[in-house]
Motif scaffolding. Structure first.
Motif, PDB file in Angstrom:
ATOM      1  N   ALA A 120      35.758  42.083  38.353  1.00 48.93           N
ATOM      2  CA  ALA A 120      37.000  41.561  38.930  1.00 48.93           C
ATOM      3  C   ALA A 120      37.034  41.866  40.419  1.00 48.93           C
ATOM      4  O   ALA A 120      36.320  42.741  40.913  1.00 48.93           O
ATOM      5  CB  ALA A 120      38.211  42.190  38.239  1.00 48.93           C
ATOM      6  N   TRP A 121      37.858  41.111  41.121  1.00 53.70           N
ATOM      7  CA  TRP A 121      38.047  41.317  42.556  1.00 53.70           C
ATOM      8  C   TRP A 121      39.535  41.390  42.841  1.00 53.70           C
ATOM      9  O   TRP A 121      40.261  40.422  42.664  1.00 53.70           O
ATOM     10  CB  TRP A 121      37.408  40.169  43.342  1.00 53.70           C
ATOM     11  CG  TRP A 121      37.639  40.244  44.818  1.00 53.70           C
ATOM     12  CD1 TRP A 121      38.530  39.519  45.546  1.00 53.70           C
ATOM     13  CD2 TRP A 121      36.962  41.093  45.755  1.00 53.70           C
ATOM     14  NE1 TRP A 121      38.472  39.852  46.871  1.00 53.70           N
ATOM     15  CE2 TRP A 121      37.503  40.820  47.034  1.00 53.70           C
ATOM     16  CE3 TRP A 121      35.965  42.057  45.644  1.00 53.70           C
ATOM     17  CZ2 TRP A 121      37.075  41.469  48.174  1.00 53.70           C
ATOM     18  CZ3 TRP A 121      35.538  42.702  46.793  1.00 53.70           C
ATOM     19  CH2 TRP A 121      36.087  42.408  48.037  1.00 53.70           C
ATOM     20  N   ARG A 122      39.983  42.581  43.214  1.00 49.69           N
ATOM     21  CA  ARG A 122      41.386  42.800  43.545  1.00 49.69           C
ATOM     22  C   ARG A 122      42.320  42.307  42.443  1.00 49.69           C
ATOM     23  O   ARG A 122      43.288  41.604  42.677  1.00 49.69           O
ATOM     24  CB  ARG A 122      41.739  42.125  44.870  1.00 49.69           C
ATOM     25  CG  ARG A 122      41.003  42.740  46.050  1.00 49.69           C
ATOM     26  CD  ARG A 122      41.468  42.153  47.357  1.00 49.69           C
ATOM     27  NE  ARG A 122      40.786  42.752  48.490  1.00 49.69           N
ATOM     28  CZ  ARG A 122      41.003  42.422  49.753  1.00 49.69           C
ATOM     29  NH1 ARG A 122      41.896  41.493  50.049  1.00 49.69           N
ATOM     30  NH2 ARG A 122      40.333  43.005  50.716  1.00 49.69           N
ATOM     31  N   ARG A 124      41.702  40.235  39.873  1.00 48.57           N
ATOM     32  CA  ARG A 124      41.465  38.932  39.267  1.00 48.57           C
ATOM     33  C   ARG A 124      40.042  38.868  38.756  1.00 48.57           C
ATOM     34  O   ARG A 124      39.098  39.157  39.488  1.00 48.57           O
ATOM     35  CB  ARG A 124      41.689  37.814  40.288  1.00 48.57           C
ATOM     36  CG  ARG A 124      43.072  37.793  40.885  1.00 48.57           C
ATOM     37  CD  ARG A 124      44.142  37.614  39.828  1.00 48.57           C
ATOM     38  NE  ARG A 124      43.984  36.362  39.138  1.00 48.57           N
ATOM     39  CZ  ARG A 124      44.525  35.213  39.559  1.00 48.57           C
ATOM     40  NH1 ARG A 124      45.227  35.184  40.666  1.00 48.57           N
ATOM     41  NH2 ARG A 124      44.367  34.101  38.874  1.00 48.57           N
ATOM     42  N   HIS A 125      39.881  38.470  37.469  1.00 45.00           N
ATOM     43  CA  HIS A 125      38.517  38.424  36.948  1.00 45.00           C
ATOM     44  C   HIS A 125      37.761  37.243  37.536  1.00 45.00           C
ATOM     45  O   HIS A 125      38.321  36.178  37.800  1.00 45.00           O
ATOM     46  CB  HIS A 125      38.507  38.401  35.416  1.00 45.00           C
ATOM     47  CG  HIS A 125      39.291  37.298  34.778  1.00 45.00           C
ATOM     48  ND1 HIS A 125      40.543  37.486  34.245  1.00 45.00           N
ATOM     49  CD2 HIS A 125      38.991  36.002  34.578  1.00 45.00           C
ATOM     50  CE1 HIS A 125      40.984  36.348  33.741  1.00 45.00           C
ATOM     51  NE2 HIS A 125      40.064  35.431  33.930  1.00 45.00           N
ATOM     52  N   ILE A 126      36.462  37.454  37.725  1.00 43.37           N
ATOM     53  CA  ILE A 126      35.607  36.457  38.370  1.00 43.37           C
ATOM     54  C   ILE A 126      35.039  35.482  37.349  1.00 43.37           C
ATOM     55  O   ILE A 126      34.938  34.287  37.609  1.00 43.37           O
ATOM     56  CB  ILE A 126      34.455  37.152  39.129  1.00 43.37           C
ATOM     57  CG1 ILE A 126      35.027  38.121  40.168  1.00 43.37           C
ATOM     58  CG2 ILE A 126      33.540  36.136  39.784  1.00 43.37           C
ATOM     59  CD1 ILE A 126      33.983  39.024  40.804  1.00 43.37           C
ATOM     60  N   PHE A 278      34.217  31.242  42.649  1.00 42.77           N
ATOM     61  CA  PHE A 278      34.567  32.473  43.357  1.00 42.77           C
ATOM     62  C   PHE A 278      34.121  32.397  44.812  1.00 42.77           C
ATOM     63  O   PHE A 278      34.823  32.860  45.719  1.00 42.77           O
ATOM     64  CB  PHE A 278      33.909  33.660  42.660  1.00 42.77           C
ATOM     65  CG  PHE A 278      34.214  34.992  43.306  1.00 42.77           C
ATOM     66  CD1 PHE A 278      35.454  35.584  43.158  1.00 42.77           C
ATOM     67  CD2 PHE A 278      33.257  35.638  44.065  1.00 42.77           C
ATOM     68  CE1 PHE A 278      35.731  36.806  43.756  1.00 42.77           C
ATOM     69  CE2 PHE A 278      33.524  36.859  44.669  1.00 42.77           C
ATOM     70  CZ  PHE A 278      34.775  37.444  44.510  1.00 42.77           C
ATOM     71  N   VAL A 282      37.631  33.333  47.320  1.00 41.18           N
ATOM     72  CA  VAL A 282      37.697  34.663  46.731  1.00 41.18           C
ATOM     73  C   VAL A 282      39.110  34.918  46.236  1.00 41.18           C
ATOM     74  O   VAL A 282      40.065  34.905  47.005  1.00 41.18           O
ATOM     75  CB  VAL A 282      37.290  35.745  47.753  1.00 41.18           C
ATOM     76  CG1 VAL A 282      37.436  37.127  47.138  1.00 41.18           C
ATOM     77  CG2 VAL A 282      35.862  35.528  48.221  1.00 41.18           C
ATOM     78  N   ARG A 283      39.227  35.111  44.918  1.00 39.16           N
ATOM     79  CA  ARG A 283      40.542  35.289  44.319  1.00 39.16           C
ATOM     80  C   ARG A 283      41.069  36.697  44.563  1.00 39.16           C
ATOM     81  O   ARG A 283      40.329  37.669  44.507  1.00 39.16           O
ATOM     82  CB  ARG A 283      40.480  35.030  42.806  1.00 39.16           C
ATOM     83  CG  ARG A 283      40.072  33.614  42.437  1.00 39.16           C
ATOM     84  CD  ARG A 283      40.985  32.604  43.101  1.00 39.16           C
ATOM     85  NE  ARG A 283      40.658  31.259  42.656  1.00 39.16           N
ATOM     86  CZ  ARG A 283      41.365  30.593  41.764  1.00 39.16           C
ATOM     87  NH1 ARG A 283      42.419  31.136  41.227  1.00 39.16           N
ATOM     88  NH2 ARG A 283      41.027  29.370  41.428  1.00 39.16           N
ATOM     89  N   THR A 284      42.344  36.776  44.803  1.00 33.71           N
ATOM     90  CA  THR A 284      42.947  38.087  45.002  1.00 33.71           C
ATOM     91  C   THR A 284      44.413  38.044  44.616  1.00 33.71           C
ATOM     92  O   THR A 284      45.073  37.024  44.762  1.00 33.71           O
ATOM     93  CB  THR A 284      42.825  38.532  46.478  1.00 33.71           C
ATOM     94  OG1 THR A 284      43.476  39.786  46.642  1.00 33.71           O
ATOM     95  CG2 THR A 284      43.458  37.517  47.403  1.00 33.71           C
TER      96      THR A 284
END
Length: 520
Positions: A120-122, A124-126, A278, A282-284
């Protein structure tokens, strides 16, 4: 035609009152019931007991791992998200009663749930969690064959019709019909080409239709597109980006990658697509603090937030706002709101919506949002949308807004003014009465020509505003007040019924972009 339009609008409104997560879960649960019934007649691969036991194991592990992780990370527990993952894995993995096989299924469920927090990134799953879990177990099966692997047994003619019907409901709700259609056309086309090449290499001849129908009805493409590729959280925000991802996934899904006796066609295709999505954006999860509440009209509420993280959006796009609360109803803890401020206004951000005071009963979300006070923190879980003005500044624009549908136009008009752009814009603004004309100051400051449709005459109209004097806003009325519609790019934001009623006039415009909504 009118009857079909009315039915479509009714279906859209009904689906719009249900949260995306609730709808997807109910659709998958219904598909599981259909599969169970078919299993009694031997029309699907797994037997009834295999299906029941496998689903129980998947649900127990997904719910348990998610609950533990969310408790450790102090996150709101989302039961429906856990059950969705379990049900998708039910149709992707090979149901079994073998103890080692069930251990593999439990492992896939655990990996899928953990991937939401580890990969995940911040916040949110990738990657699609089910695809991750299925991939890990399938690869491990090369070392421990009894562990099981992905089977995609959902790709069977007996389940094709239920998948299509239930999948359409999901795609209508998520507005991903075109994206999944592109995926299906490309995946089936590549699969047909690959099969034809294999027949030709073997010195055999076969008709295209003889290959097409089995590939379409007996492949997992329908399920993959409707219930996995369509997931908004792993798609990029812009439509052209989503179509690009759909095309890539279609090519890879149509040409599976063999690894010994197994393939990773569908999982590989989706994971690669997730990675491309992604890279596009980039999801956050963006942190917000509520600064103030205001009521620009008797039925509209405006919230002003201060943004703490980096946020990028384009005028006309919408955000998804999460308001965690106990015992959420069928529509869940997230809602979509058009952004009412311009990018130039950051770090301040505004949204506006119908306050719901006249709606009984109130949804759990509305009740929770009403309790949010200045100083409280919330989070944006995504920004999406293609309701964007033409890049060419000289293109004449027609904006048609009904009620709170004016919100995305306010963002665009504020941006036009802040950027010092000179655009030919006509705004047709429909409201129940003059008191419901929101954002009058912002719209007036933009200099746009405004035509107002209200029952009563608004007081103190600016020089470049005009009242339509009770002219009913239908197709003929729109043509009467905007005679040069043929030279304009038309944008309409409002209920689906209004869009359908104005269609004969809007079809004369150079282009039409719609932003239908069913209320929050």
């Amino acid at each position: 035609m009118g009857t079909l339009t009315a039915v479509w609008n009714r279906v859209f409104a009904v689906l719009g009152r249900m949260s995306m997560y609730r709808l997807v879960y109910l659709a998958l649960a219904a598909l599981a019931v259909v599969a169970l019934l078919l299993s009694f007649f031997g029309l699907v691969g797994p037997g009834p007991l295999e299906l029941v036991v496998t689903l129980l194991v998947l649900a127990a592990v997904c719910v348990g791992v998610d609950a533990a992780a969310q408790r450790v990370m102090h996150l709101p527990w989302r039961l429906e998200s856990s059950l969705i993952t379990a049900h998708i894995l039910l149709f992707v993995l090979r149901p079994t009663l073998d103890l080692v096989g069930l251990a593999g299924i439990a492992l896939a469920a655990a990996v899928a749930s953990l991937s939401k927090y580890v990969l995940a990134w911040r916040g949110r799953h990738i990657f699609n969690p089910a695809a991750v879990g299925a991939t890990v177990v399938t690869l491990l099966s090369l070392v421990w064959p009894g562990l099981g692997s992905s089977a995609w047994w959902v790709g069977t003619p007996a389940l094709a019709a239920p998948v299509i019907v239930l999948g359409l409901a999901v795609l209508v709700r998520t507005e991903k019909l075109r994206v999944v259609a592109v995926f299906l056309v490309i995946a089936v086309g590549v699969a047909v080409f690959r099969t034809a090449a294999q027949y030709q290499a073997a010195g055999l001849e076969v008709e295209i239709l003889d290959m097409l129908w089995p590939i379409l009805w007996s492949s997992p493409f329908l399920f993959l597109g409707a219930f996995m590729l369509s997931e908004p959280l792993t798609l990029p925000p812009r439509r052209w980006q989503q179509l690009t991802v759909a095309a890539v996934v279609g090519v890879l899904a149509g040409w599976p990658l063999p690894i010994g006796d197994i393939t990773l066609g569908q999982e590989r295709a989706l994971l690669v697509g997730n990675l491309i999505a992604f890279a596009f954006a980039v999801r956050t999860a963006v942190r917000l603090t509520l600064v103030s509440r205001a009521e620009p009209t008797p039925t509209v509420e405006e919230l002003t937030f201060r943004v703490h993280d980096r946020l990028a959006f384009l005028p006309g796009q919408y955000l998804e706002l999460e308001v965690p609360h106990r015992h959420p109803d069928a529509r869940g803890t997230r809602r979509e709101f058009s952004i009412a401020s311009a990018p130039e206004d950051l770090p301040l951000l505004k949204v506006a919506f119908k306050d719901g005071k006249s709606t009984k009963p109130l949804s759990s979300y509305k009740k929770a949002l009403a309790q949010v006070a200045p100083g409280d923190d919330l989070a944006i879980t995504g920004v999406w949308g293609d309701f964007l003005l033409p890049k060419r500044d000289a293109a004449p624009i027609l904006m048609v807004a009904a009620g709170i549908g004016v919100t995305p136009f306010v963002s665009q008009l504020r941006h036009v003014r802040a950027a010092g752009l000179d655009r030919d814009i006509v705004l047709v603004y429909v409201a129940s009465d003059a008191s419901e004309l929101a954002f009058r100051d912002e719209i007036e400051a933009s200099g746009a020509h405004v035509i107002v449709f209200t029952r009563d005459r608004p007081a103190d109209l600016p020089e470049h505003w005009q009242w339509a004097r009770g002219v009913r806003l239908d197709a003929d009325g729109l043509l009467r007040v905007v005679p040069d519609i043929g030279s304009r790019h038309a944008y309409i934001s409002g209920p689906a019924g209004l869009i359908a009623e104005l269609a004969p006039a809007l079809e004369r415009a150079r282009s039409i972009t719609t932003d239908a909504f069913s209320g929050y």
